[in-house]
Design an enzyme around this catalytic site. Structure first.
Site, PDB file in Angstrom:
ATOM      1  N   THR A 155       0.904  -1.158   0.000  1.00 44.94           N
ATOM      2  CA  THR A 155       0.000   0.000   0.000  1.00 44.94           C
ATOM      3  C   THR A 155       0.938   1.201   0.000  1.00 44.94           C
ATOM      4  O   THR A 155       2.022   1.134   0.601  1.00 44.94           O
ATOM      5  CB  THR A 155      -0.922   0.045   1.244  1.00 44.94           C
ATOM      6  OG1 THR A 155      -0.100   0.146   2.410  1.00 44.94           O
ATOM      7  CG2 THR A 155      -1.795  -1.197   1.362  1.00 44.94           C
ATOM      8  N   HIS A 156       0.569   2.259  -0.679  1.00 39.63           N
ATOM      9  CA  HIS A 156       1.444   3.439  -0.836  1.00 39.63           C
ATOM     10  C   HIS A 156       2.794   3.050  -1.429  1.00 39.63           C
ATOM     11  O   HIS A 156       3.808   3.685  -1.149  1.00 39.63           O
ATOM     12  CB  HIS A 156       1.676   4.153   0.503  1.00 39.63           C
ATOM     13  CG  HIS A 156       0.430   4.331   1.321  1.00 39.63           C
ATOM     14  ND1 HIS A 156      -0.430   5.385   1.141  1.00 39.63           N
ATOM     15  CD2 HIS A 156      -0.113   3.546   2.291  1.00 39.63           C
ATOM     16  CE1 HIS A 156      -1.453   5.260   1.998  1.00 39.63           C
ATOM     17  NE2 HIS A 156      -1.283   4.151   2.684  1.00 39.63           N
ATOM     18  N   LYS A 283      21.317  -2.246 -21.426  1.00 42.58           N
ATOM     19  CA  LYS A 283      19.889  -2.024 -21.224  1.00 42.58           C
ATOM     20  C   LYS A 283      18.987  -3.066 -21.855  1.00 42.58           C
ATOM     21  O   LYS A 283      19.225  -3.514 -22.962  1.00 42.58           O
ATOM     22  CB  LYS A 283      19.505  -0.674 -21.816  1.00 42.58           C
ATOM     23  CG  LYS A 283      19.963   0.482 -20.976  1.00 42.58           C
ATOM     24  CD  LYS A 283      19.029   0.699 -19.816  1.00 42.58           C
ATOM     25  CE  LYS A 283      19.241   2.091 -19.276  1.00 42.58           C
ATOM     26  NZ  LYS A 283      18.040   2.662 -18.775  1.00 42.58           N
ATOM     27  N   GLU A 290       5.640   0.347 -21.292  1.00 37.58           N
ATOM     28  CA  GLU A 290       5.642   1.813 -21.322  1.00 37.58           C
ATOM     29  C   GLU A 290       4.740   2.338 -22.445  1.00 37.58           C
ATOM     30  O   GLU A 290       4.012   3.316 -22.276  1.00 37.58           O
ATOM     31  CB  GLU A 290       7.071   2.331 -21.486  1.00 37.58           C
ATOM     32  CG  GLU A 290       7.903   2.062 -20.235  1.00 37.58           C
ATOM     33  CD  GLU A 290       9.384   2.352 -20.411  1.00 37.58           C
ATOM     34  OE1 GLU A 290       9.753   3.028 -21.392  1.00 37.58           O
ATOM     35  OE2 GLU A 290      10.170   1.883 -19.568  1.00 37.58           O
ATOM     36  N   TYR A 317     -29.242  13.857 -38.102  1.00 28.00           N
ATOM     37  CA  TYR A 317     -27.872  13.725 -38.584  1.00 28.00           C
ATOM     38  C   TYR A 317     -27.238  15.090 -38.835  1.00 28.00           C
ATOM     39  O   TYR A 317     -27.863  16.015 -39.341  1.00 28.00           O
ATOM     40  CB  TYR A 317     -27.840  12.904 -39.892  1.00 28.00           C
ATOM     41  CG  TYR A 317     -26.431  12.766 -40.441  1.00 28.00           C
ATOM     42  CD1 TYR A 317     -25.579  11.778 -39.967  1.00 28.00           C
ATOM     43  CD2 TYR A 317     -25.957  13.660 -41.400  1.00 28.00           C
ATOM     44  CE1 TYR A 317     -24.274  11.685 -40.436  1.00 28.00           C
ATOM     45  CE2 TYR A 317     -24.656  13.559 -41.880  1.00 28.00           C
ATOM     46  CZ  TYR A 317     -23.819  12.576 -41.394  1.00 28.00           C
ATOM     47  OH  TYR A 317     -22.539  12.479 -41.850  1.00 28.00           O
ATOM     48  N   LYS A 325     -15.430   8.603 -36.813  1.00 26.06           N
ATOM     49  CA  LYS A 325     -14.699   7.430 -37.289  1.00 26.06           C
ATOM     50  C   LYS A 325     -13.230   7.382 -36.904  1.00 26.06           C
ATOM     51  O   LYS A 325     -12.756   6.372 -36.384  1.00 26.06           O
ATOM     52  CB  LYS A 325     -14.849   7.300 -38.804  1.00 26.06           C
ATOM     53  CG  LYS A 325     -16.274   6.989 -39.124  1.00 26.06           C
ATOM     54  CD  LYS A 325     -16.582   6.785 -40.548  1.00 26.06           C
ATOM     55  CE  LYS A 325     -18.096   6.783 -40.667  1.00 26.06           C
ATOM     56  NZ  LYS A 325     -18.754   8.005 -40.153  1.00 26.06           N
TER      57      LYS A 325
HETATM   58  N1  ARG Z   1     -19.557  10.035 -44.715  1.00 26.17           N
HETATM   59  C1  ARG Z   1     -20.729  10.298 -43.940  1.00 26.17           C
HETATM   60  C2  ARG Z   1     -20.477   9.993 -42.481  1.00 26.17           C
HETATM   61  O1  ARG Z   1     -19.520   9.332 -42.186  1.00 26.17           O
HETATM   62  C3  ARG Z   1     -21.856   9.486 -44.462  1.00 26.17           C
HETATM   63  C4  ARG Z   1     -23.202  10.061 -44.232  1.00 26.17           C
HETATM   64  C5  ARG Z   1     -23.372  11.210 -45.123  1.00 26.17           C
HETATM   65  N2  ARG Z   1     -24.672  11.756 -44.999  1.00 26.17           N
HETATM   66  C6  ARG Z   1     -24.927  13.000 -45.406  1.00 26.17           C
HETATM   67  N3  ARG Z   1     -26.105  13.417 -45.262  1.00 26.17           N
HETATM   68  N4  ARG Z   1     -23.986  13.750 -45.905  1.00 26.17           N
HETATM   69  O2  ARG Z   1     -21.193  10.389 -41.593  1.00 26.17           O
END
Ligand code: ARG
Length: 459
Positions: A155-156, A283, A290, A317, A325
Protein backbone atom coordinates in the site's frame (compact mmCIF):
# COMPACT_ATOMS: atom_id res chain seq x y z
CA UNK A 1 -19.11 10.89 -61.98
CA UNK A 2 -18.19 9.57 -58.57
CA UNK A 3 -20.56 11.69 -56.55
CA UNK A 4 -24.17 10.79 -55.84
CA UNK A 5 -25.81 14.16 -55.57
CA UNK A 6 -24.89 16.32 -58.61
CA UNK A 7 -28.46 17.09 -59.76
CA UNK A 8 -29.18 20.31 -57.91
CA UNK A 9 -25.69 21.74 -58.39
CA UNK A 10 -24.55 23.92 -61.25
CA UNK A 11 -20.89 24.06 -60.34
CA UNK A 12 -18.21 21.51 -59.62
CA UNK A 13 -17.23 21.17 -55.96
CA UNK A 14 -14.06 23.09 -55.24
CA UNK A 15 -11.14 20.68 -54.98
CA UNK A 16 -10.28 21.87 -51.48
CA UNK A 17 -13.88 21.38 -50.35
CA UNK A 18 -13.97 17.91 -51.81
CA UNK A 19 -10.76 16.96 -50.04
CA UNK A 20 -12.07 18.42 -46.77
CA UNK A 21 -15.45 16.73 -47.05
CA UNK A 22 -14.45 13.30 -48.29
CA UNK A 23 -14.15 10.42 -45.86
CA UNK A 24 -13.21 7.50 -48.08
CA UNK A 25 -9.59 7.55 -46.93
CA UNK A 26 -10.71 6.46 -43.49
CA UNK A 27 -14.20 4.97 -43.92
CA UNK A 28 -13.07 2.55 -46.64
CA UNK A 29 -12.45 0.12 -43.81
CA UNK A 30 -16.25 -0.18 -43.52
CA UNK A 31 -16.53 -1.80 -46.94
CA UNK A 32 -17.56 -5.19 -45.60
CA UNK A 33 -20.26 -3.78 -43.36
CA UNK A 34 -21.46 -1.46 -46.11
CA UNK A 35 -21.87 -4.29 -48.60
CA UNK A 36 -23.40 -6.62 -46.02
CA UNK A 37 -25.99 -3.95 -45.18
CA UNK A 38 -26.70 -3.26 -48.85
CA UNK A 39 -27.26 -6.93 -49.57
CA UNK A 40 -29.81 -7.15 -46.76
CA UNK A 41 -31.48 -3.96 -47.98
CA UNK A 42 -31.66 -5.14 -51.60
CA UNK A 43 -32.99 -8.50 -50.58
CA UNK A 44 -35.72 -6.81 -48.50
CA UNK A 45 -36.61 -4.44 -51.40
CA UNK A 46 -37.06 -7.50 -53.64
CA UNK A 47 -39.16 -9.43 -51.12
CA UNK A 48 -41.39 -6.43 -50.57
CA UNK A 49 -41.88 -5.92 -54.32
CA UNK A 50 -40.35 -2.44 -54.12
CA UNK A 51 -37.92 -3.59 -56.80
CA UNK A 52 -38.27 -6.79 -58.83
CA UNK A 53 -36.82 -10.07 -57.64
CA UNK A 54 -34.48 -10.11 -60.66
CA UNK A 55 -33.23 -6.62 -59.89
CA UNK A 56 -32.61 -7.64 -56.30
CA UNK A 57 -30.63 -10.69 -57.47
CA UNK A 58 -28.60 -8.64 -59.93
CA UNK A 59 -27.77 -6.13 -57.19
CA UNK A 60 -26.86 -8.84 -54.68
CA UNK A 61 -24.59 -10.60 -57.20
CA UNK A 62 -22.98 -7.33 -58.19
CA UNK A 63 -22.31 -6.48 -54.55
CA UNK A 64 -20.76 -9.92 -54.07
CA UNK A 65 -18.42 -9.29 -56.98
CA UNK A 66 -17.42 -5.91 -55.57
CA UNK A 67 -16.71 -7.47 -52.18
CA UNK A 68 -14.47 -10.15 -53.63
CA UNK A 69 -12.69 -7.66 -55.87
CA UNK A 70 -11.96 -5.41 -52.91
CA UNK A 71 -10.69 -8.38 -50.95
CA UNK A 72 -8.51 -9.66 -53.78
CA UNK A 73 -7.09 -6.18 -54.34
CA UNK A 74 -8.49 -5.89 -57.89
CA UNK A 75 -10.71 -3.00 -56.88
CA UNK A 76 -8.85 -0.24 -55.09
CA UNK A 77 -10.12 2.82 -53.29
CA UNK A 78 -9.30 5.99 -55.21
CA UNK A 79 -9.99 9.48 -53.98
CA UNK A 80 -12.43 10.42 -56.71
CA UNK A 81 -15.12 8.87 -54.48
CA UNK A 82 -16.58 10.73 -51.53
CA UNK A 83 -17.09 7.92 -49.05
CA UNK A 84 -17.44 4.17 -48.85
CA UNK A 85 -21.17 4.36 -49.59
CA UNK A 86 -20.66 6.31 -52.82
CA UNK A 87 -17.77 4.08 -53.75
CA UNK A 88 -19.79 0.88 -53.52
CA UNK A 89 -22.87 2.34 -55.21
CA UNK A 90 -20.96 3.94 -58.09
CA UNK A 91 -19.03 0.73 -58.70
CA UNK A 92 -22.24 -1.25 -58.61
CA UNK A 93 -23.88 0.99 -61.22
CA UNK A 94 -20.76 0.74 -63.35
CA UNK A 95 -20.98 -3.03 -63.27
CA UNK A 96 -24.71 -3.80 -63.47
CA UNK A 97 -26.19 -0.60 -64.90
CA UNK A 98 -29.78 0.46 -64.19
CA UNK A 99 -30.59 -2.11 -61.51
CA UNK A 100 -27.73 -0.65 -59.48
CA UNK A 101 -29.46 2.71 -59.48
CA UNK A 102 -32.33 1.17 -57.50
CA UNK A 103 -30.26 0.00 -54.53
CA UNK A 104 -30.64 3.25 -52.65
CA UNK A 105 -34.46 3.18 -52.82
CA UNK A 106 -35.92 3.85 -49.38
CA UNK A 107 -32.52 4.44 -47.85
CA UNK A 108 -30.29 7.38 -46.96
CA UNK A 109 -26.59 7.50 -46.30
CA UNK A 110 -27.63 8.56 -42.83
CA UNK A 111 -29.19 5.23 -41.90
CA UNK A 112 -26.60 3.49 -44.04
CA UNK A 113 -23.64 4.90 -42.15
CA UNK A 114 -25.44 4.38 -38.84
CA UNK A 115 -25.82 0.72 -39.80
CA UNK A 116 -22.22 0.37 -40.98
CA UNK A 117 -20.87 1.81 -37.74
CA UNK A 118 -23.10 -0.45 -35.68
CA UNK A 119 -22.06 -3.55 -37.58
CA UNK A 120 -18.43 -2.55 -37.35
CA UNK A 121 -18.63 -1.74 -33.63
CA UNK A 122 -20.42 -4.99 -32.91
CA UNK A 123 -17.76 -6.97 -34.74
CA UNK A 124 -15.01 -5.15 -32.85
CA UNK A 125 -16.75 -5.79 -29.54
CA UNK A 126 -16.78 -9.49 -30.36
CA UNK A 127 -13.13 -9.44 -31.35
CA UNK A 128 -12.13 -7.60 -28.19
CA UNK A 129 -14.22 -10.05 -26.19
CA UNK A 130 -12.21 -12.96 -27.54
CA UNK A 131 -8.88 -11.16 -27.08
CA UNK A 132 -9.77 -10.38 -23.47
CA UNK A 133 -10.70 -14.00 -22.99
CA UNK A 134 -7.22 -15.01 -24.18
CA UNK A 135 -5.65 -12.51 -21.81
CA UNK A 136 -7.73 -13.85 -18.92
CA UNK A 137 -6.58 -17.37 -19.75
CA UNK A 138 -2.92 -16.30 -19.64
CA UNK A 139 -3.48 -14.63 -16.27
CA UNK A 140 -5.33 -17.65 -14.92
CA UNK A 141 -2.50 -19.99 -15.98
CA UNK A 142 -0.01 -17.85 -14.10
CA UNK A 143 -2.30 -17.81 -11.07
CA UNK A 144 -2.64 -21.58 -11.04
CA UNK A 145 1.13 -22.02 -10.95
CA UNK A 146 1.70 -19.46 -8.24
CA UNK A 147 -0.71 -19.96 -5.37
CA UNK A 148 2.32 -20.48 -3.14
CA UNK A 149 4.66 -17.91 -4.62
CA UNK A 150 4.98 -15.45 -1.76
CA UNK A 151 5.51 -11.78 -2.45
CA UNK A 152 4.97 -8.55 -0.60
CA UNK A 153 1.64 -6.81 -1.01
CA UNK A 154 1.93 -3.03 -1.11
CA UNK A 155 0.00 0.00 0.00
CA UNK A 156 1.44 3.44 -0.84
CA UNK A 157 4.06 1.39 -2.72
CA UNK A 158 5.39 0.36 0.70
CA UNK A 159 5.52 -3.23 1.80
CA UNK A 160 2.33 -3.95 3.73
CA UNK A 161 1.41 -7.59 4.18
CA UNK A 162 2.49 -10.75 2.40
CA UNK A 163 0.38 -12.03 -0.46
CA UNK A 164 1.01 -14.42 -3.32
CA UNK A 165 1.64 -13.88 -6.99
CA UNK A 166 -1.63 -15.70 -7.70
CA UNK A 167 -3.45 -13.25 -5.47
CA UNK A 168 -1.82 -10.21 -7.05
CA UNK A 169 -2.55 -11.41 -10.58
CA UNK A 170 -6.01 -12.41 -9.42
CA UNK A 171 -6.75 -8.72 -8.88
CA UNK A 172 -6.11 -8.10 -12.59
CA UNK A 173 -8.17 -11.13 -13.49
CA UNK A 174 -11.11 -9.50 -11.72
CA UNK A 175 -10.55 -6.20 -13.55
CA UNK A 176 -10.42 -7.77 -17.00
CA UNK A 177 -13.37 -9.99 -16.13
CA UNK A 178 -15.46 -6.92 -15.40
CA UNK A 179 -14.21 -5.43 -18.67
CA UNK A 180 -15.37 -8.49 -20.54
CA UNK A 181 -18.78 -8.37 -18.86
CA UNK A 182 -19.03 -4.68 -19.73
CA UNK A 183 -18.46 -5.53 -23.40
CA UNK A 184 -21.27 -8.07 -23.27
CA UNK A 185 -23.51 -5.48 -21.70
CA UNK A 186 -22.62 -2.88 -24.33
CA UNK A 187 -23.35 -5.39 -27.10
CA UNK A 188 -26.73 -6.25 -25.62
CA UNK A 189 -27.81 -2.63 -25.59
CA UNK A 190 -26.55 -1.70 -29.04
CA UNK A 191 -27.77 -4.74 -30.96
CA UNK A 192 -30.71 -3.07 -32.73
CA UNK A 193 -30.81 -2.17 -36.39
CA UNK A 194 -31.10 1.44 -37.61
CA UNK A 195 -31.52 0.48 -41.28
CA UNK A 196 -34.85 1.75 -42.62
CA UNK A 197 -34.73 4.98 -40.63
CA UNK A 198 -34.02 6.85 -43.87
CA UNK A 199 -32.56 10.32 -43.68
CA UNK A 200 -34.33 10.94 -40.38
CA UNK A 201 -38.06 10.29 -40.80
CA UNK A 202 -38.34 6.78 -42.23
CA UNK A 203 -39.71 6.41 -45.73
CA UNK A 204 -43.01 5.98 -47.53
CA UNK A 205 -41.95 2.62 -49.00
CA UNK A 206 -43.27 -0.51 -47.30
CA UNK A 207 -39.91 -1.53 -45.83
CA UNK A 208 -39.68 -4.67 -43.72
CA UNK A 209 -37.36 -3.52 -40.97
CA UNK A 210 -37.82 -6.69 -38.96
CA UNK A 211 -36.49 -8.70 -41.87
CA UNK A 212 -33.33 -6.63 -42.41
CA UNK A 213 -32.70 -6.51 -38.66
CA UNK A 214 -32.91 -10.29 -38.43
CA UNK A 215 -30.81 -10.84 -41.57
CA UNK A 216 -28.06 -8.72 -40.06
CA UNK A 217 -28.11 -10.50 -36.70
CA UNK A 218 -29.84 -7.79 -34.69
CA UNK A 219 -32.51 -8.40 -32.06
CA UNK A 220 -34.85 -6.12 -33.99
CA UNK A 221 -35.15 -2.65 -35.50
CA UNK A 222 -34.54 0.54 -33.54
CA UNK A 223 -37.77 2.36 -32.70
CA UNK A 224 -37.11 6.01 -33.35
CA UNK A 225 -35.78 7.00 -36.75
CA UNK A 226 -34.42 10.38 -35.65
CA UNK A 227 -32.51 8.83 -32.79
CA UNK A 228 -31.34 5.97 -35.03
CA UNK A 229 -29.52 8.19 -37.50
CA UNK A 230 -27.97 10.42 -34.88
CA UNK A 231 -27.12 7.96 -32.13
CA UNK A 232 -23.46 7.19 -31.53
CA UNK A 233 -23.88 6.26 -27.87
CA UNK A 234 -22.78 2.71 -28.59
CA UNK A 235 -19.47 3.91 -30.03
CA UNK A 236 -18.95 6.06 -26.95
CA UNK A 237 -19.87 3.17 -24.66
CA UNK A 238 -17.45 0.91 -26.47
CA UNK A 239 -14.71 3.54 -26.30
CA UNK A 240 -15.31 3.98 -22.59
CA UNK A 241 -15.11 0.21 -22.15
CA UNK A 242 -11.84 0.32 -24.07
CA UNK A 243 -10.65 3.19 -21.89
CA UNK A 244 -11.21 1.07 -18.79
CA UNK A 245 -9.40 -1.86 -20.38
CA UNK A 246 -6.52 0.48 -21.16
CA UNK A 247 -6.59 1.87 -17.63
CA UNK A 248 -6.23 -1.66 -16.26
CA UNK A 249 -3.49 -2.50 -18.73
CA UNK A 250 -1.74 0.72 -17.81
CA UNK A 251 -1.82 -0.03 -14.08
CA UNK A 252 -0.56 -3.52 -14.78
CA UNK A 253 2.17 -2.05 -16.99
CA UNK A 254 3.23 0.34 -14.28
CA UNK A 255 3.62 -2.54 -11.85
CA UNK A 256 5.60 -4.64 -14.29
CA UNK A 257 7.88 -1.70 -15.04
CA UNK A 258 8.55 -1.40 -11.31
CA UNK A 259 8.94 -5.16 -10.90
CA UNK A 260 11.34 -5.23 -13.84
CA UNK A 261 13.49 -2.42 -12.42
CA UNK A 262 17.00 -3.17 -11.23
CA UNK A 263 15.91 -2.42 -7.67
CA UNK A 264 13.01 -4.88 -7.59
CA UNK A 265 14.04 -7.60 -10.03
CA UNK A 266 10.78 -9.52 -9.44
CA UNK A 267 10.40 -10.34 -13.13
CA UNK A 268 12.51 -10.92 -16.18
CA UNK A 269 10.99 -9.92 -19.48
CA UNK A 270 11.55 -12.17 -22.43
CA UNK A 271 14.01 -10.83 -24.99
CA UNK A 272 11.33 -11.08 -27.65
CA UNK A 273 9.18 -8.64 -25.68
CA UNK A 274 11.84 -6.12 -24.66
CA UNK A 275 13.97 -3.60 -26.49
CA UNK A 276 17.47 -2.23 -26.09
CA UNK A 277 19.15 1.15 -25.93
CA UNK A 278 21.06 2.69 -28.81
CA UNK A 279 23.79 3.91 -26.49
CA UNK A 280 23.74 1.86 -23.28
CA UNK A 281 24.64 -1.73 -24.13
CA UNK A 282 23.50 -3.15 -20.79
CA UNK A 283 19.89 -2.02 -21.22
CA UNK A 284 16.83 -4.17 -21.68
CA UNK A 285 13.81 -1.96 -21.49
CA UNK A 286 10.16 -2.78 -20.78
CA UNK A 287 9.02 -0.75 -23.79
CA UNK A 288 5.82 -2.71 -24.38
CA UNK A 289 4.60 -1.80 -20.91
CA UNK A 290 5.64 1.81 -21.32
CA UNK A 291 3.92 2.09 -24.68
CA UNK A 292 0.75 0.51 -23.35
CA UNK A 293 0.80 3.00 -20.48
CA UNK A 294 1.41 5.81 -22.95
CA UNK A 295 -1.27 4.73 -25.40
CA UNK A 296 -3.84 4.75 -22.62
CA UNK A 297 -3.85 8.54 -22.81
CA UNK A 298 -4.44 8.32 -26.51
CA UNK A 299 -7.51 6.11 -26.10
CA UNK A 300 -8.91 8.43 -23.42
CA UNK A 301 -8.33 11.27 -25.90
CA UNK A 302 -10.30 9.42 -28.57
CA UNK A 303 -13.18 8.93 -26.16
CA UNK A 304 -13.22 12.60 -25.23
CA UNK A 305 -12.92 13.66 -28.83
CA UNK A 306 -16.10 11.78 -29.68
CA UNK A 307 -17.99 12.92 -26.62
CA UNK A 308 -17.10 16.50 -27.42
CA UNK A 309 -18.13 16.10 -31.06
CA UNK A 310 -21.54 14.82 -30.02
CA UNK A 311 -22.33 17.18 -27.20
CA UNK A 312 -23.88 20.07 -29.13
CA UNK A 313 -25.57 18.29 -32.00
CA UNK A 314 -29.22 19.00 -32.66
CA UNK A 315 -31.32 16.16 -34.07
CA UNK A 316 -30.91 14.45 -36.39
CA UNK A 317 -27.87 13.73 -38.58
CA UNK A 318 -25.16 16.38 -38.82
CA UNK A 319 -21.96 16.09 -40.77
CA UNK A 320 -20.01 16.52 -37.54
CA UNK A 321 -20.82 12.87 -36.99
CA UNK A 322 -18.43 11.86 -39.74
CA UNK A 323 -15.81 12.79 -37.13
CA UNK A 324 -16.78 9.70 -35.13
CA UNK A 325 -14.70 7.43 -37.29
CA UNK A 326 -11.08 8.40 -36.90
CA UNK A 327 -11.10 8.47 -33.09
CA UNK A 328 -13.18 5.31 -32.94
CA UNK A 329 -10.86 3.45 -35.31
CA UNK A 330 -7.79 4.75 -33.54
CA UNK A 331 -9.05 3.68 -30.10
CA UNK A 332 -10.13 0.29 -31.40
CA UNK A 333 -6.83 -0.41 -33.23
CA UNK A 334 -4.82 0.76 -30.25
CA UNK A 335 -6.73 -1.31 -27.71
CA UNK A 336 -6.58 -4.48 -29.83
CA UNK A 337 -2.83 -4.13 -30.28
CA UNK A 338 -2.29 -3.50 -26.57
CA UNK A 339 -4.40 -6.41 -25.33
CA UNK A 340 -2.80 -8.85 -27.75
CA UNK A 341 0.76 -7.74 -27.06
CA UNK A 342 0.15 -7.72 -23.36
CA UNK A 343 -1.06 -11.31 -23.38
CA UNK A 344 2.04 -12.33 -25.36
CA UNK A 345 4.30 -10.43 -23.01
CA UNK A 346 2.73 -11.95 -19.89
CA UNK A 347 2.87 -15.47 -21.22
CA UNK A 348 6.63 -15.18 -21.75
CA UNK A 349 7.37 -13.35 -18.50
CA UNK A 350 9.52 -15.15 -15.96
CA UNK A 351 9.16 -14.56 -12.26
CA UNK A 352 12.08 -14.46 -9.87
CA UNK A 353 10.25 -16.28 -7.11
CA UNK A 354 13.26 -16.28 -4.81
CA UNK A 355 13.59 -12.50 -5.04
CA UNK A 356 9.88 -12.04 -4.44
CA UNK A 357 9.92 -14.32 -1.45
CA UNK A 358 12.99 -12.67 0.05
CA UNK A 359 11.39 -9.31 -0.42
CA UNK A 360 8.20 -10.53 1.25
CA UNK A 361 10.19 -11.75 4.24
CA UNK A 362 11.90 -8.36 4.73
CA UNK A 363 10.25 -5.05 5.49
CA UNK A 364 8.09 -6.19 8.43
CA UNK A 365 5.25 -7.54 6.34
CA UNK A 366 4.53 -9.81 9.32
CA UNK A 367 4.09 -6.97 11.81
CA UNK A 368 0.29 -7.18 11.70
CA UNK A 369 0.50 -10.91 12.31
CA UNK A 370 2.82 -10.34 15.27
CA UNK A 371 0.25 -7.96 16.75
CA UNK A 372 -2.53 -10.47 16.06
CA UNK A 373 -0.44 -13.09 17.89
CA UNK A 374 -0.45 -10.93 21.02
CA UNK A 375 -4.19 -10.34 20.66
CA UNK A 376 -4.80 -14.10 20.76
CA UNK A 377 -2.82 -14.10 24.01
CA UNK A 378 -5.14 -11.54 25.59
CA UNK A 379 -3.41 -8.25 24.74
CA UNK A 380 -5.95 -5.66 23.50
CA UNK A 381 -5.32 -4.87 19.82
CA UNK A 382 -4.44 -1.21 20.40
CA UNK A 383 -1.79 -2.20 22.98
CA UNK A 384 -0.50 -4.98 20.74
CA UNK A 385 -0.16 -2.45 17.90
CA UNK A 386 1.94 -0.22 20.16
CA UNK A 387 4.13 -3.08 21.38
CA UNK A 388 4.90 -4.31 17.88
CA UNK A 389 5.54 -0.72 16.78
CA UNK A 390 8.26 -0.53 19.42
CA UNK A 391 9.61 -3.95 18.39
CA UNK A 392 9.82 -2.75 14.78
CA UNK A 393 11.61 0.43 15.81
CA UNK A 394 14.12 -1.66 17.77
CA UNK A 395 14.59 -4.00 14.78
CA UNK A 396 15.20 -1.06 12.43
CA UNK A 397 17.91 0.25 14.76
CA UNK A 398 19.44 -3.21 14.96
CA UNK A 399 19.07 -3.97 11.28
CA UNK A 400 17.16 -7.19 12.08
CA UNK A 401 13.70 -8.59 11.50
CA UNK A 402 11.10 -9.60 14.10
CA UNK A 403 11.77 -13.31 13.78
CA UNK A 404 15.50 -12.74 14.23
CA UNK A 405 15.02 -11.45 17.79
CA UNK A 406 15.53 -13.90 20.64
CA UNK A 407 12.62 -14.79 22.87
CA UNK A 408 14.28 -12.83 25.73
CA UNK A 409 14.46 -9.74 23.58
CA UNK A 410 10.81 -10.15 22.57
CA UNK A 411 9.75 -10.73 26.17
CA UNK A 412 11.34 -7.44 27.13
CA UNK A 413 8.57 -5.82 25.07
CA UNK A 414 5.75 -8.07 26.28
CA UNK A 415 5.50 -11.07 28.58
CA UNK A 416 2.84 -12.46 26.24
CA UNK A 417 5.46 -13.62 23.72
CA UNK A 418 6.11 -17.36 23.71
CA UNK A 419 8.20 -19.84 21.71
CA UNK A 420 5.40 -20.20 19.14
CA UNK A 421 5.83 -16.57 17.97
CA UNK A 422 8.38 -17.68 15.36
CA UNK A 423 5.98 -20.04 13.71
CA UNK A 424 3.20 -17.45 13.94
CA UNK A 425 5.12 -14.77 12.05
CA UNK A 426 6.71 -16.99 9.43
CA UNK A 427 5.90 -15.97 5.89
CA UNK A 428 4.08 -19.19 5.22
CA UNK A 429 1.87 -18.85 8.27
CA UNK A 430 1.14 -15.22 7.49
CA UNK A 431 -0.19 -16.16 4.06
CA UNK A 432 -1.78 -19.50 4.91
CA UNK A 433 -3.82 -17.96 7.68
CA UNK A 434 -5.33 -15.23 5.55
CA UNK A 435 -8.37 -17.34 4.89
CA UNK A 436 -10.89 -14.57 4.42
CA UNK A 437 -12.98 -15.00 1.28
CA UNK A 438 -11.04 -13.10 -1.37
CA UNK A 439 -7.81 -13.38 0.63
CA UNK A 440 -4.42 -14.75 -0.45
CA UNK A 441 -4.30 -18.08 1.45
CA UNK A 442 -3.54 -20.81 -1.10
CA UNK A 443 -6.56 -22.79 0.04
CA UNK A 444 -8.88 -19.85 -0.60
CA UNK A 445 -7.13 -18.86 -3.81
CA UNK A 446 -7.44 -22.33 -5.28
CA UNK A 447 -11.20 -22.22 -4.79
CA UNK A 448 -11.35 -18.81 -6.47
CA UNK A 449 -9.27 -20.09 -9.37
CA UNK A 450 -11.65 -23.02 -9.75
CA UNK A 451 -14.62 -20.67 -9.73
CA UNK A 452 -13.11 -18.36 -12.35
CA UNK A 453 -11.96 -21.25 -14.49
CA UNK A 454 -15.50 -22.57 -14.67
CA UNK A 455 -16.77 -19.12 -15.52
CA UNK A 456 -14.14 -18.58 -18.24
CA UNK A 457 -15.18 -21.83 -19.89
CA UNK A 458 -18.69 -20.44 -20.31
CA UNK A 459 -17.88 -17.09 -21.95
N1 ARG B 1 -19.56 10.04 -44.71
C1 ARG B 1 -20.73 10.30 -43.94
C2 ARG B 1 -20.48 9.99 -42.48
O1 ARG B 1 -19.52 9.33 -42.19
C3 ARG B 1 -21.86 9.49 -44.46
C4 ARG B 1 -23.20 10.06 -44.23
C5 ARG B 1 -23.37 11.21 -45.12
N2 ARG B 1 -24.67 11.76 -45.00
C6 ARG B 1 -24.93 13.00 -45.41
N3 ARG B 1 -26.10 13.42 -45.26
N4 ARG B 1 -23.99 13.75 -45.90
O2 ARG B 1 -21.19 10.39 -41.59
Amino acid sequence: MAQLWGGRFTKETDASVKAFNDSLRFDSRLYHEDIEGSIAHASMLGRQGIISAEEADTIINGLGVILSEIESGDLVFTDEYEDIHSFVEANLIERIGDAGKKLHTGRSRNDQVALDMRLYTRRQIDLMHSELKDLLQVILDIMEKNTETFMPGFTHLQKAQPVTLAHHFGAYFEMFRRDLLRLEDCRERMNYCPLGSGALAGTTYPLDRDYTARELGFYGPTLNSMDSVSDRDYVIEFLSDLSLIMMHLSRFSEELIIWNSNEYRFVEMDDAFSTGSSIMPQKKNPDICELVRGKTGRVYGDLFSLMTTMKGLPLAYNKDMQEDKEPAFDAIDTAHACVKLFAGMLSTLSFRKDVMEKSAARGFTNATDAADYLVVRGVPFRDAHGIIGRVVLYCIEEGRSIEELSLEELKSFSEAFGEDIYEAVSLKTCVDKRLTVGGPAPEVMKAVIENRKEWLATV
